[in-house]
Design a protein around this motif. Sequence first.
Motif, mmCIF file in Angstrom:
data_model
loop_
_atom_site.group_PDB
_atom_site.id
_atom_site.type_symbol
_atom_site.label_atom_id
_atom_site.label_comp_id
_atom_site.label_asym_id
_atom_site.label_seq_id
_atom_site.Cartn_x
_atom_site.Cartn_y
_atom_site.Cartn_z
ATOM 1 N N UNK A 59 43.464 113.868 37.823
ATOM 2 C CA UNK A 59 41.526 114.401 36.904
ATOM 3 C C UNK A 59 41.774 115.245 37.723
ATOM 4 N N UNK A 60 41.054 114.535 39.361
ATOM 5 C CA UNK A 60 40.080 114.950 40.306
ATOM 6 C C UNK A 60 40.491 116.512 39.945
ATOM 7 N N UNK A 61 42.246 116.527 40.415
ATOM 8 C CA UNK A 61 42.662 117.811 40.579
ATOM 9 C C UNK A 61 43.156 118.896 39.706
ATOM 10 N N UNK A 62 43.499 118.656 38.495
ATOM 11 C CA UNK A 62 42.915 119.369 37.557
ATOM 12 C C UNK A 62 41.799 119.851 37.277
ATOM 13 N N UNK A 63 41.275 119.165 37.136
ATOM 14 C CA UNK A 63 39.406 119.811 37.667
ATOM 15 C C UNK A 63 39.283 120.474 38.143
ATOM 16 N N UNK A 64 39.703 120.283 39.613
ATOM 17 C CA UNK A 64 39.802 121.909 40.527
ATOM 18 C C UNK A 64 40.405 123.259 40.384
ATOM 19 N N UNK A 65 41.432 122.620 40.159
ATOM 20 C CA UNK A 65 42.334 123.851 39.935
ATOM 21 C C UNK A 65 41.761 124.519 38.000
ATOM 22 N N UNK A 66 41.478 123.643 37.153
ATOM 23 C CA UNK A 66 40.787 123.949 36.765
ATOM 24 C C UNK A 66 39.677 125.152 36.938
ATOM 25 N N UNK A 67 38.126 124.875 37.617
ATOM 26 C CA UNK A 67 37.173 125.539 37.070
ATOM 27 C C UNK A 67 37.676 126.944 38.829
ATOM 28 N N UNK A 68 38.645 126.645 40.245
ATOM 29 C CA UNK A 68 38.889 127.425 40.610
ATOM 30 C C UNK A 68 40.082 128.836 39.788
#
Length: 406
Positions: free
Chosen positions: A64-73
């Motif tokens: 979930x944290x990596x998905x959040x990071x990808x979406x934000x970037x």
Amino acid sequence: MRKFSRFLAAFFGVLLMLYTVVGQLLALTPVPWMSWILAAGFFQTVFIAIDTLRDTLGIYNLVIALIALALIFRTVRPRRWRPEGLSRRRTIVAGLAGFGAVASVITMIVVSVGVASAGAGFAFFTPPTPGGDLGRGPDQRVVTGTVGATTLHADLYRPDGAGPHPVVVFVHGGAFVAGAPGPNPYNRFLADHGYAVLDVEFRLASATVHNWDTQVGDVGCALTWLTRNAQPNGFDTSRVVMFGESSGGNLAINAAYMSVTKSLTPTCGTAAEIPKVVAVVGGYPAVDLTQAYADSAIGKTVGMQFVGGSPEDFPERYRYVDAANHITAQSPPTLIVQGGADHLVLAKSVKRFAGKLSAAGVPNRYVELPALGHGIGDTSSPGTAGAKTMRDAIVKWLDRYVPRTS
């Protein structure tokens, strides 16, 4: 369309980022530092909900944290990969997303070390899948007794073979006001390991019904049923174990200790029918309701509903429900598994209770799992780090004090 897709990416990215950051901070921040926040019922409820989700998801929090990071970037898309290529607001959001990913890894390492220290092996990649199979449901629904107009039931899980089998009496949690017998990570698991399991029902408290003095008696009612029905069911009533979680841990421990001192009054059957309890297991047990009333908003609510008021209003009632007051040198060996980041049943109170057991000479084991909250992730999934640890600890404890062959 492009703007809309970027808006959705930003919205879900920030939402997942907030969950990740808050969840990891709750796991890693010492609970006493948050005592002032726990006085607010809304925030305590939110904390417990996030704890439960985080501990149930386990390694998937990192996903979930990596998905959040990808979406934000994807939303940020700086023209130049330098700090001055981003606005301050976007820099902060991207930084928080990165922090959430790093903190997720740290939490998983802390949890894994705690599980390994407890003797349950390697647990970094837990659970293997979200959720999981709790095993086959109960083999039989039985009536353990009738109290007034209320019929009390229990779910019976049978091991293979004719017996006689040792019996684990499971008492569900729910803050004394909710819950019912039902599948969990332990009932079928224990039956598969040679223990009959009786998952019992008791009358619930409410804003108007304060059954502080009869809930443990309803558990005693189920114990008398074991004695009356031992022979046809292949129960060995000389090898009975009490096991409860949260508020059920309070009732299980109190029923066990009071059965030894002959102070347990069952609400059906007779005291003479209460079998010998030879071991106790408590999962994050609410052993100190007096302290819980002072610790948090939900603790106060539990006191008002279950006990009927504050410790100042009803000191004798709190003496009755607080488990430490029933400790004697003859109390059965007691295993306790507790989350170190529990924002409902605070670890300090449970650890203090374990210290009182040691002082009284009662064999006990206290296992504290750092970075896990109330429920240690075992409320619905057998594959989490908490459930893995509890299963391992229970089997070892019962093999020591309640062998499966008579």
